[in-house]
Design an enzyme around this catalytic site. Structure first.
Site, PDB file in Angstrom:
ATOM      1  N   LYS A  60       0.861  -1.188   0.000  1.00  0.00           N
ATOM      2  CA  LYS A  60       0.000   0.000   0.000  1.00  0.00           C
ATOM      3  C   LYS A  60       0.898   1.238   0.000  1.00  0.00           C
ATOM      4  O   LYS A  60       1.725   1.404   0.887  1.00  0.00           O
ATOM      5  CB  LYS A  60      -0.900   0.002   1.243  1.00  0.00           C
ATOM      6  N   ASP A 101      -2.601  10.245   3.372  1.00  0.00           N
ATOM      7  CA  ASP A 101      -3.980   9.839   3.614  1.00  0.00           C
ATOM      8  C   ASP A 101      -4.681  10.871   4.493  1.00  0.00           C
ATOM      9  O   ASP A 101      -4.604  10.820   5.714  1.00  0.00           O
ATOM     10  CB  ASP A 101      -3.998   8.451   4.292  1.00  0.00           C
ATOM     11  N   LYS A 116      -9.968  13.026   8.018  1.00  0.00           N
ATOM     12  CA  LYS A 116      -9.434  12.702   9.347  1.00  0.00           C
ATOM     13  C   LYS A 116      -9.380  13.972  10.200  1.00  0.00           C
ATOM     14  O   LYS A 116      -9.384  15.081   9.666  1.00  0.00           O
ATOM     15  CB  LYS A 116      -8.002  12.163   9.204  1.00  0.00           C
ATOM     16  N   ASP A 163       1.768   6.694   5.260  1.00  0.00           N
ATOM     17  CA  ASP A 163       0.778   5.680   4.894  1.00  0.00           C
ATOM     18  C   ASP A 163       1.202   4.885   3.651  1.00  0.00           C
ATOM     19  O   ASP A 163       0.401   4.156   3.068  1.00  0.00           O
ATOM     20  CB  ASP A 163      -0.595   6.347   4.693  1.00  0.00           C
ATOM     21  N   ASP A 205     -12.034   7.028   3.952  1.00  0.00           N
ATOM     22  CA  ASP A 205     -10.789   6.856   4.716  1.00  0.00           C
ATOM     23  C   ASP A 205     -10.364   5.387   4.785  1.00  0.00           C
ATOM     24  O   ASP A 205      -9.242   5.076   5.185  1.00  0.00           O
ATOM     25  CB  ASP A 205     -10.977   7.439   6.126  1.00  0.00           C
ATOM     26  N   GLU A 260      -9.343   3.591   2.505  1.00  0.00           N
ATOM     27  CA  GLU A 260      -8.912   3.628   1.103  1.00  0.00           C
ATOM     28  C   GLU A 260      -7.852   2.582   0.767  1.00  0.00           C
ATOM     29  O   GLU A 260      -7.723   2.182  -0.385  1.00  0.00           O
ATOM     30  CB  GLU A 260      -8.390   5.035   0.761  1.00  0.00           C
ATOM     31  N   ARG A 316      -7.634  -0.567   1.389  1.00  0.00           N
ATOM     32  CA  ARG A 316      -8.191  -1.817   0.860  1.00  0.00           C
ATOM     33  C   ARG A 316      -8.702  -1.628  -0.572  1.00  0.00           C
ATOM     34  O   ARG A 316      -8.720  -2.566  -1.362  1.00  0.00           O
ATOM     35  CB  ARG A 316      -9.287  -2.331   1.804  1.00  0.00           C
TER      36      ARG A 316
HETATM   37  N1  BES Z   1      -4.052   4.741   6.953  1.00  0.00           N
HETATM   38  C1  BES Z   1      -5.128   4.448   7.812  1.00  0.00           C
HETATM   39  C2  BES Z   1      -4.743   3.484   8.934  1.00  0.00           C
HETATM   40  C3  BES Z   1      -3.728   3.964   9.927  1.00  0.00           C
HETATM   41  C4  BES Z   1      -4.144   4.550  11.106  1.00  0.00           C
HETATM   42  C5  BES Z   1      -2.403   3.790   9.703  1.00  0.00           C
HETATM   43  C6  BES Z   1      -3.219   4.983  12.023  1.00  0.00           C
HETATM   44  C7  BES Z   1      -1.472   4.203  10.634  1.00  0.00           C
HETATM   45  C8  BES Z   1      -1.877   4.809  11.786  1.00  0.00           C
HETATM   46  C9  BES Z   1      -6.294   3.843   7.042  1.00  0.00           C
HETATM   47  O1  BES Z   1      -6.396   4.217   5.721  1.00  0.00           O
HETATM   48  C10 BES Z   1      -7.548   4.271   7.735  1.00  0.00           C
HETATM   49  O2  BES Z   1      -7.784   5.437   7.794  1.00  0.00           O
HETATM   50  N2  BES Z   1      -8.279   3.316   8.248  1.00  0.00           N
HETATM   51  C11 BES Z   1      -9.474   3.585   8.954  1.00  0.00           C
HETATM   52  C12 BES Z   1     -10.467   2.549   8.544  1.00  0.00           C
HETATM   53  C13 BES Z   1     -11.865   2.822   9.035  1.00  0.00           C
HETATM   54  C14 BES Z   1     -12.436   4.038   8.348  1.00  0.00           C
HETATM   55  C15 BES Z   1     -12.727   1.610   8.748  1.00  0.00           C
HETATM   56  C16 BES Z   1      -9.168   3.487  10.445  1.00  0.00           C
HETATM   57  O3  BES Z   1      -8.369   2.650  10.838  1.00  0.00           O
HETATM   58  O4  BES Z   1      -9.703   4.291  11.202  1.00  0.00           O
HETATM   59 ZN    ZN Z   2      -4.597   4.815   4.811  1.00  0.00          ZN
HETATM   60 ZN    ZN Z   3      -7.500   6.057   5.489  1.00  0.00          ZN
END
Ligand code: BES
Ligand code: ZN
Ligand code: ZN
Length: 491
Positions: free
Chosen positions: A255, A260, A267, A278, A337, A339, A341
């Site tokens: 990824k 992000d 966010k 990210d 967010d 994204e 996946r």
């Molecule tokens: N890049 C983030 C995950 C992340 C969070 C990486 C903190 C490193 C540190 C990912 O794209 C994301 O935002 N995931 C969301 C998913 C949710 C919306 C289902 C998350 O983990 O909050």
């Molecule tokens: Zn992300």
């Molecule tokens: Zn994200």
């Protein structure tokens, strides 16, 4: 840092590191330093109350000929097996403020060639700094270690172990750290792809697919993530062909979200800056490919990274939008967010159908939930294949890049049901890392052994416990992937 391997004899300049076990059981090299000024040494040692406890230090100056040498005695404790990499890293970290530029590490007589090579790795990782964006005025405030000598009984064997394996793999890990630390205004998808293209000088073949080619392939889940960004998305395929001509490759997938913001599901501002990291999964893959190429690995490996910036703007996709992935499966994008996946599902489908690997591993800073589950100590490991999972756990142990297996199970699938499309891209508050992995699995199918490493807690860290970690980007994964390939695909 210039690394060399020399005979295990006292040196007469710089700083020397020696190791001593419980009750000051010292190796010959350590003894010969202490002999030079025995009375002073003994008195200082007594005053320090250092007894060789693991990870403790005794620092003093000794005479080596007419010159004073700073001597750091590092305790190794009672354990039979000494982790020279971690102890050397710890010693280097302790010494950095002293501004020393030349360091000699004397290995104990129990040390193997591998231990000596790993001591060099520990020193390099502990001395790592990310200086690319610091001006001279800031840089000259602290000196760097320029010369590292590893003094060991069989210097030739240690040198070979370092040059043929540990050195190149460490180069890859350090490259990965640099990538993660680089901000998104410098490392955006096109700039990142161009940097990867430069790696052809190491013998890698690099193919770059822009948005036009991805559109033709139908990679709409991936493309949807980038539509809110001014910057064009890039899909980069790296090939290392070091194995038998007709041997099917393994595939490493990363990824690479260069920033992000969350997109329209924006966010919160506090801490959002971390999201320049990210792309840690892709950095691990690029770093791994560098390691493979530089050590001329006897294996065929394809690295695939999806590079994209996730931004909100008038063209950005909205929550509730439905995209058709390359596999034909439709996705209700309930949260922009989630994204990672969306990027990976198309890259995974591309890999399974076009590359047809014997096995594949993806790495992604995928979910915040994995940090809730495992903190910053283990990456989450998911796999549809027990043999592959075991191989990764073994590689994980030898490299100290720790992983912990979590379940994939049909029962979680219902959490991804959408009334509007084949699935939605979020699973709700429960089991966030598992539903993300479950989502990815739908694009892998049953026939390809696959593992997913959620490295959100490991690829980047703001708090550090391990002396080898010195900045935000850890380079996690580059080393694990090299070990996995070396152990299982290089004969
Ligand atoms: N890049 C983030 C995950 C992340 C969070 C990486 C903190 C490193 C540190 C990912 O794209 C994301 O935002 N995931 C969301 C998913 C949710 C919306 C289902 C998350 O983990 O909050
Ligand atoms: Zn992300
Ligand atoms: Zn994200």
């Amino acid at each position: 840092m210039k690394v060399s391997f020399i005979a295990n004899k006292p040196v007469s300049s710089g700083t020397a590191i020696v190791f001593a076990g419980q009750n000051m059981a010292m190796g010959e090299s350590a003894k010969s330093y202490s002999h030079s000024t025995q009375a002073n040494f003994d008195a200082a040692l007594k005053a320090s109350e250092f007894k060789g406890e693991s990870g403790k230090f005794f620092e003093t100056f000794v005479m080596s000929g007419a010159k004073a040498v700073r001597l750091l005695v590092v305790g190794t404790g009672k354990d039979d097996t000494v982790d020279y990499e971690i102890l050397t890293a710890k010693a280097v970290k302790h010494l950095l403020p002293a501004g020393e530029t030349t360091l000699t590490v004397h290995m104990g007589s129990d040390a193997s060639a591998d231990d000596a090579a790993r001591a060099a790795v520990g020193a390099r990782l502990a001395a790592y700094r990310f200086d690319a964006h610091k001006t001279k005025a800031t840089l000259t405030k602290t000196k760097q270690i320029q010369t590292l000598k590893i003094a060991v009984d069989d210097a030739a064997a240690a040198k070979a172990s370092y040059e043929n394996y540990h050195g190149p793999v460490c180069d890859g890990q350090i490259y990965a750290r640099d990538l993660v630390n680089t901000p998104s205004n410098v490392l955006f998808p096109k700039a990142y792809a161009a940097k990867i293209k430069e790696l052809e000088s190491f013998g890698l073949k690099v193919e770059i697919l822009g948005e036009k080619k991805m559109t033709a392939l139908g990679m709409n889940a991936f493309l949807g993530v980038g539509v809110g960004s001014e910057r064009e998305s890039q899909f980069v395929i790296m090939r290392w062909e070091g194995g038998e001509k007709d041997a099917k490759p393994t595939a490493l997938i990363g990824k690479g979200v260069t920033f992000d913001s969350g997109g329209i599901s924006l966010k919160a501002g506090n801490g959002m800056w971390d999201m320049k990291g990210d792309m840690g999964g892709s950095a691990a893959v690029v770093g791994a490919m560098i390691g493979l190429a530089k050590r001329k690995a006897k294996a065929n490996v394809v690295g695939l990274v999806g590079l994209v910036e996730n931004m909100p703007d008038g063209k950005a996709q909205n929550p509730g939008d439905i995209v058709t992935s390359m596999s034909g499966q439709t996705i209700d994008v309930q949260n922009t967010d989630a994204e990672g996946r969306l990027v990976l599902c198309d890259v995974l489908h591309y890999t399974v159908t076009k590359i047809k690997p014997v096995a594949m591993i993806d790495l992604a800073t995928l979910t915040g939930a994995i940090i809730t589950s495992l903190g910053h100590e283990h990456a989450g490991l998911f796999s549809n294949n027990d043999k592959l999972a075991k191989q990764i756990m073994t590689a994980s142990e030898t490299t100290t890049e720790k992983t912990w297996r979590l379940p994939l199970a049909k029962a979680y699938d219902k959490l991804l049901d959408s009334p509007f499309a084949d699935m939605k891209n979020i699973g709700g508050p429960a089991a966030g890392s598992i539903t993300a992995a479950q989502f990815l699995q739908r694009f892998v199918g049953k026939d390809t052994p696959w593992a997913h490493l959620d490295i959100a807690g490991m690829g980047m860290k703001n708090t550090r416990h391990d002396p080898r970690e010195t900045t935000f980007g850890t380079g996690f994964g580059a080393r694990l992937l090299n070990r996995w390939i070396a152990d299982n695909y290089e004969g």
